[in-house]
Write an enzyme that holds these catalytic residues in place. Structure first.
Site, PDB file in Angstrom:
ATOM      1  N   HIS A  17      -5.633   7.542   5.357  1.00  0.00           N
ATOM      2  CA  HIS A  17      -5.132   6.542   6.317  1.00  0.00           C
ATOM      3  C   HIS A  17      -5.860   6.697   7.651  1.00  0.00           C
ATOM      4  O   HIS A  17      -6.281   5.709   8.250  1.00  0.00           O
ATOM      5  CB  HIS A  17      -3.634   6.751   6.596  1.00  0.00           C
ATOM      6  CG  HIS A  17      -2.725   6.491   5.443  1.00  0.00           C
ATOM      7  ND1 HIS A  17      -1.732   7.360   5.067  1.00  0.00           N
ATOM      8  CD2 HIS A  17      -2.630   5.441   4.585  1.00  0.00           C
ATOM      9  CE1 HIS A  17      -1.057   6.863   4.048  1.00  0.00           C
ATOM     10  NE2 HIS A  17      -1.592   5.708   3.716  1.00  0.00           N
ATOM     11  N   LYS A  41      13.956   1.140   0.412  1.00  0.00           N
ATOM     12  CA  LYS A  41      12.975   2.089  -0.126  1.00  0.00           C
ATOM     13  C   LYS A  41      13.287   3.501   0.374  1.00  0.00           C
ATOM     14  O   LYS A  41      13.382   3.725   1.588  1.00  0.00           O
ATOM     15  CB  LYS A  41      11.560   1.667   0.293  1.00  0.00           C
ATOM     16  CG  LYS A  41      10.478   2.398  -0.484  1.00  0.00           C
ATOM     17  CD  LYS A  41       9.108   1.799  -0.218  1.00  0.00           C
ATOM     18  CE  LYS A  41       8.007   2.720  -0.702  1.00  0.00           C
ATOM     19  NZ  LYS A  41       6.674   2.235  -0.371  1.00  0.00           N
ATOM     20  N   ARG A  90      -8.960   1.860  -2.357  1.00  0.00           N
ATOM     21  CA  ARG A  90      -9.481   3.121  -2.891  1.00  0.00           C
ATOM     22  C   ARG A  90     -10.156   2.920  -4.232  1.00  0.00           C
ATOM     23  O   ARG A  90     -11.149   3.548  -4.544  1.00  0.00           O
ATOM     24  CB  ARG A  90      -8.343   4.137  -3.058  1.00  0.00           C
ATOM     25  CG  ARG A  90      -7.831   4.696  -1.762  1.00  0.00           C
ATOM     26  CD  ARG A  90      -6.521   5.383  -1.950  1.00  0.00           C
ATOM     27  NE  ARG A  90      -5.539   4.454  -2.493  1.00  0.00           N
ATOM     28  CZ  ARG A  90      -4.239   4.689  -2.573  1.00  0.00           C
ATOM     29  NH1 ARG A  90      -3.768   5.833  -2.182  1.00  0.00           N
ATOM     30  NH2 ARG A  90      -3.410   3.791  -3.056  1.00  0.00           N
ATOM     31  N   SER A 128      -0.205   9.192  -0.223  1.00  0.00           N
ATOM     32  CA  SER A 128       0.986   9.886   0.295  1.00  0.00           C
ATOM     33  C   SER A 128       1.738  10.545  -0.860  1.00  0.00           C
ATOM     34  O   SER A 128       2.264  11.655  -0.718  1.00  0.00           O
ATOM     35  CB  SER A 128       1.918   8.899   1.008  1.00  0.00           C
ATOM     36  OG  SER A 128       1.268   8.318   2.101  1.00  0.00           O
TER      37      SER A 128
HETATM   38  O1  PNS Z   1       1.865   1.876   2.212  1.00  0.00           O
HETATM   39  P1  PNS Z   1       2.383   0.780   1.309  1.00  0.00           P
HETATM   40  O2  PNS Z   1       3.795   1.098   0.858  1.00  0.00           O
HETATM   41  O3  PNS Z   1       1.464   0.518   0.158  1.00  0.00           O
HETATM   42  O4  PNS Z   1       2.441  -0.564   2.202  1.00  0.00           O
HETATM   43  C1  PNS Z   1       2.841  -1.794   1.653  1.00  0.00           C
HETATM   44  C2  PNS Z   1       3.062  -2.864   2.744  1.00  0.00           C
HETATM   45  C3  PNS Z   1       4.068  -2.388   3.780  1.00  0.00           C
HETATM   46  C4  PNS Z   1       1.760  -3.144   3.449  1.00  0.00           C
HETATM   47  C5  PNS Z   1       3.573  -4.162   2.023  1.00  0.00           C
HETATM   48  O5  PNS Z   1       4.613  -3.833   1.162  1.00  0.00           O
HETATM   49  C6  PNS Z   1       4.073  -5.253   2.974  1.00  0.00           C
HETATM   50  O6  PNS Z   1       3.300  -5.887   3.673  1.00  0.00           O
HETATM   51  N1  PNS Z   1       5.406  -5.492   2.968  1.00  0.00           N
HETATM   52  C7  PNS Z   1       6.074  -6.444   3.826  1.00  0.00           C
HETATM   53  C8  PNS Z   1       6.684  -7.607   3.029  1.00  0.00           C
HETATM   54  C9  PNS Z   1       5.638  -8.694   2.860  1.00  0.00           C
HETATM   55  O7  PNS Z   1       5.247  -9.326   3.822  1.00  0.00           O
HETATM   56  N2  PNS Z   1       5.139  -8.867   1.631  1.00  0.00           N
HETATM   57  C10 PNS Z   1       3.996  -9.737   1.359  1.00  0.00           C
HETATM   58  C11 PNS Z   1       4.395 -11.088   0.892  1.00  0.00           C
HETATM   59  S1  PNS Z   1       5.019 -11.046  -0.752  1.00  0.00           S
END
Ligand code: PNS
Length: 160
Positions: A17, A41, A90, A128
């Site tokens: 990150h 979550k 990745r 993570s």
């Molecule tokens: O580190 P992560 O858990 O892979 O991050 C995922 C994240 C937070 C980037 C993603 O889940 C997100 O943008 N969630 C917010 C809800 C949203 O806007 N979803 C996209 C439209 S379906």
């Protein structure tokens, strides 16, 4: 002015990150690293701990701001006048879901671009979850997390 967001759970932040944050901060004017606050979550680190770890790790970068959001990413992006969403890639396995999210976000707001930053190959295996798995079994994570937060993370595993 290019204002970008790098969203994620950061539970906890890894060197992968931090690499994306460092490289993005060098090519945009302002970068907001934002934690998704999702009460559904389960996370190992609290929101406050994750904010603190991001603050400590990004202290050397003056154009990086730490924040959090709930609900849809695109709503937060609009509220903050952000024009770029940064996602780290990745491997091919990341691509399918990220591709779908980029298309959904573009459908919701065509003015906002999602840009993919390819990981540094040194960290392509890192996540993570891997950090939590190794630390949970008392393995060494020194090489995997930013030095500024190593003690904080290892303490969590000693006193969860
Ligand atoms: O580190 P992560 O858990 O892979 O991050 C995922 C994240 C937070 C980037 C993603 O889940 C997100 O943008 N969630 C917010 C809800 C949203 O806007 N979803 C996209 C439209 S379906």
């Amino acid at each position: 002015m290019e204002k970008a967001i790098y969203p994620g759970s950061f539970d906890p932040i890894t060197k992968g990150h931090l690499d994306i944050i460092t490289r993005t901060s060098a090519v945009v004017d302002h970068l907001i690293v934002a934690i998704l606050e999702n009460p559904r979550k389960q996370t190992l680190f609290t929101l406050e701990e994750r904010i603190e770890m991001l603050r400590l790790s990004t202290a050397p970068y003056p154009n990086v701001e730490i924040d959090y959001f709930g609900g849809l990413l695109i709503n937060y992006v609009e509220e903050k006048n952000i024009n770029i969403i940064i996602k780290g890639l990745r491997a091919i396995s990341d691509f399918e879901f990220e591709f779908q999210m980029a298309l959904v976000n573009r459908k919701l707001n065509p003015k906002v671009e999602t840009l993919f930053m390819v990981t540094n190959s040194k960290y392509s295996y890192l996540s993570s979850s891997i950090v939590k798995e190794i630390a949970g079994f008392k393995g060494e994570i020194k090489e995997l997390v930013p030095p500024a937060v190593y003690d904080l993370i290892t303490q969590k595993f000693r006193h969860p």
